[in-house]
Scaffold this motif. Structure first.
Motif, PDB file in Angstrom:
ATOM      1  N   THR A 392      43.178  24.715  47.332  1.00 61.32           N
ATOM      2  CA  THR A 392      43.569  25.919  46.596  1.00 61.32           C
ATOM      3  C   THR A 392      42.514  26.286  45.562  1.00 61.32           C
ATOM      4  N   ALA A 393      41.961  25.282  44.881  1.00 63.17           N
ATOM      5  CA  ALA A 393      40.927  25.552  43.890  1.00 63.17           C
ATOM      6  C   ALA A 393      39.683  26.135  44.546  1.00 63.17           C
ATOM      7  N   ALA A 394      39.302  25.600  45.712  1.00 62.70           N
ATOM      8  CA  ALA A 394      38.142  26.135  46.421  1.00 62.70           C
ATOM      9  C   ALA A 394      38.388  27.579  46.851  1.00 62.70           C
ATOM     10  N   ALA A 395      39.603  27.851  47.333  1.00 59.58           N
ATOM     11  CA  ALA A 395      39.937  29.214  47.730  1.00 59.58           C
ATOM     12  C   ALA A 395      39.891  30.153  46.533  1.00 59.58           C
ATOM     13  N   THR A 396      40.322  29.659  45.372  1.00 57.47           N
ATOM     14  CA  THR A 396      40.299  30.475  44.159  1.00 57.47           C
ATOM     15  C   THR A 396      38.874  30.860  43.797  1.00 57.47           C
ATOM     16  N   VAL A 397      37.959  29.900  43.878  1.00 58.79           N
ATOM     17  CA  VAL A 397      36.553  30.190  43.573  1.00 58.79           C
ATOM     18  C   VAL A 397      36.017  31.261  44.514  1.00 58.79           C
ATOM     19  N   VAL A 398      36.342  31.141  45.792  1.00 58.07           N
ATOM     20  CA  VAL A 398      35.861  32.105  46.778  1.00 58.07           C
ATOM     21  C   VAL A 398      36.414  33.497  46.492  1.00 58.07           C
ATOM     22  N   LEU A 399      37.706  33.578  46.207  1.00 59.67           N
ATOM     23  CA  LEU A 399      38.340  34.876  46.004  1.00 59.67           C
ATOM     24  C   LEU A 399      37.910  35.515  44.683  1.00 59.67           C
ATOM     25  N   VAL A 400      37.690  34.699  43.651  1.00 64.02           N
ATOM     26  CA  VAL A 400      37.187  35.248  42.389  1.00 64.02           C
ATOM     27  C   VAL A 400      35.775  35.795  42.587  1.00 64.02           C
ATOM     28  N   ALA A 401      34.927  35.023  43.265  1.00 65.11           N
ATOM     29  CA  ALA A 401      33.561  35.482  43.518  1.00 65.11           C
ATOM     30  C   ALA A 401      33.564  36.760  44.353  1.00 65.11           C
ATOM     31  N   LEU A 402      34.421  36.797  45.365  1.00 63.95           N
ATOM     32  CA  LEU A 402      34.529  37.993  46.205  1.00 63.95           C
ATOM     33  C   LEU A 402      34.941  39.202  45.373  1.00 63.95           C
ATOM     34  N   THR A 403      35.910  39.008  44.471  1.00 62.74           N
ATOM     35  CA  THR A 403      36.392  40.107  43.640  1.00 62.74           C
ATOM     36  C   THR A 403      35.299  40.621  42.719  1.00 62.74           C
TER      37      THR A 403
END
Length: 532
Positions: A392-403
């Motif tokens: 979940t933390a890795a997904a959060t990093v990806v989605l924040v960077a994408l945003t």
């Protein structure tokens, strides 16, 4: 003859994408392709040079492969804007044979200097005059610019600045003022050759300001009529551009045609012999960037599903707060946040407007989270069943960077400075915390409701927050400037609403939605509000 059914386990089949998601992805692809092509071709026929002179970031655009000395125009933006927002005028004028210099005024864009008193008062006026003087001097010094043919163009705060500057510098041959606000109180004979523009949907003060400045020289004048002689420097014209407001007036073809015609008559741009395109395309660059933003919104659901993967259904039904509480508490939270906004110290953050706006959203979020906890919703941070914290933390990093990338890159290339500089970098953290609290509170109250119900609750709270900002302005708790950035805030809240719905569909943790949404709302506030 008896047959035996084949009961061997079959390989797990990958679920097909929902039809709506397929359509969204196809639309996202189309928007992305058109947006990329648009930005890649926006500079066709134009050369650009950037420099920082005496602390003032400048960008000069001129026709490619031009010869001879060109008339020059310095373009100044408004409060909380930057040179990126004004690039459409550089595109239009450079293709007509002008050298156009865009400037980031103090506290804005790439400038790391502070703007005194948030742009209001003698100290701020002096600083803006100084920045314009640097820009004019730099443009005049270029060997391919005709120093005797210099004009100014400004919008809002920048319009007031160019009016002030041109009134005391008679060498400025022409001035265009867009939405300068209050009636011009300077001398009737200055500035030389003055064009005044305002949007038909702007507040009355902007329209009255344009007409008042015209009538300072010609008391019986009417809008849409040119008075005086450009050869003598006495030309005056005021135009109310129909169907546009304070920002969209910058992208109206009528605005650009008026500006180009005015400078042609006062400075002789089209007679300079430089190659140019006859078409006026003021939305080409910004519109391409907006298509990339739309592509990011449309594709977010598929990307979120790919990086998070929908977990198994939870064994227990999620509890939900009673509907009267969900609908009533946000109203009380907004009404509480309005007076809090009034008492938040303006100097708490070094960004004008950002501190009270951030505090406003933060107070609402804290009250919503407290309500959810008091209502027995103690599990508000744990609805991502079946996932490891690491994943979940890795997904959060990806989605924040994408945003961040999906907002910052198109904005920087198309319509707004989007790179935090100077104090903006650390001011981004508290603003993000406030915005994340706001979206976390929304998610806490949405939990347990079905998809449609959660979307309606989200819209109710976001809409109430926007209405609360309007109330804050009416009662004097916030600057009226908040109303001018309300369309930007509304767009960001809609964008975040789409992201939140996509994350709920894959049962993402509420805190993940809050963090991603917090960055999306905080980033534009932190990078656009002037350093004061």
């Amino acid at each position: 003859m008896e047959t035996v059914e084949d009961v061997r386990p079959r390989a797990a089949e990958r679920p097909a994408l929902p039809p709506l998601r397929v359509v969204a992805l196809l639309l996202a692809l189309v928007c992305a392709v058109i947006g990329v092509v648009g930005l890649a071709t926006a500079d066709r026929g134009i050369e650009r040079h950037s420099a920082v002179v005496a602390g003032v970031p400048l960008e000069v655009a001129r026709p490619a492969r031009t010869t001879g000395r060109l008339p020059g125009v310095v373009v100044a933006h408004g409060l909380a804007a930057s040179r990126q927002l004004m690039r459409g005028f550089a595109d239009t004028l450079a293709r007509r044979g002008y050298a156009v210099e865009l400037v980031d005024l103090a506290g804005h864009g790439a400038s790391t200097d502070r703007l005194p008193d948030a742009g209001d008062g003698p100290a701020a006026d002096a600083r803006l005059d100084r920045d314009l003087d640097v820009a004019v001097g730099h443009l005049r010094a270029m060997p391919w610019v005709d120093a005797a043919r210099i004009g100014l163009l400004g919008h809002s705060m920048g319009a007031a600045a160019v009016l002030r500057y041109a009134a005391v510098h008679p060498a400025i041959r022409a001035t265009v003022s867009i939405s300068q606000g209050p009636t011009w109180a300077g001398p009737a004979v200055r500035p030389r050759n003055l064009l005044l523009l305002a949007g038909g949907l702007e507040f009355t003060g902007f329209r009255d300001g344009a007409l008042g400045a015209l009538r300072a020289a010609y008391p019986q004048a009417r809008t849409g009529v040119t008075y005086g002689d450009p050869r003598a420097g006495t030309a005056r014209r005021a135009v109310i551009v129909p169907d546009v407001e304070h920002v969209s007036v910058l992208f109206s073809p009528r605005t650009h045609r008026e500006v180009a015609t005015w400078f042609d008559g006062s400075l002789g741009g089209s007679s300079a012999g430089a190659p140019h395109e006859a078409a006026v395309r003021p939305v080409w660059r910004a519109g391409s960037a907006m298509l990339l933003h739309l592509a990011a919104v449309l594709s977010f659901g598929a990307i979120a599903a790919a990086v998070l993967r929908r977990p198994p259904a939870p064994d227990r039904e999620r509890r939900r707060a009673p509907l009267p509480l969900v609908l009533g508490v946000p109203v009380g939270a907004v009404l509480t946040a309005v007076p809090v906004m009034a008492v938040v110290p303006r100097g708490l953050l070094p960004l004008a407007v950002a501190a009270p706006v951030g505090g406003f959203f933060g107070v609402i979020g804290v009250l919503l989270l407290a309500t959810a906890l008091l209502a027995g919703r103690t599990d508000v941070t744990h609805d991502g069943d079946g996932r490891s914290w690491t994943a979940t933390a890795a997904a959060t990093v990806v989605l924040v960077a994408l945003t961040v990338v999906s907002f910052a890159v198109p904005a920087q290339l198309g319509w707004a400075h989007a790179v935090p500089v100077g104090v903006r970098a650390w001011a981004l953290l508290p603003i993000t915390a406030c915005a994340a609290a706001f979206f976390g509170g929304i998610e806490a109250l949405c939990r347990g409701y079905d998809r449609r119900g959660a979307i309606m609750i989200h819209a109710w709270i976001a809409g109430g927050a926007l209405a609360g900002l309007g109330v804050a302005v009416l009662v004097g708790a916030a600057s009226s400037f908040v109303l001018l950035v309300a369309p930007l805030l509304a767009g960001l809240l809609i964008w975040q609403g789409v992201q939140a719905a996509a994350l709920r569909a894959v049962r993402a943790p509420a805190w993940l939605t809050a963090v991603v949404g917090g960055v999306l709302l905080a980033w534009p506030i932190a990078v656009t509000m002037p350093i004061a």
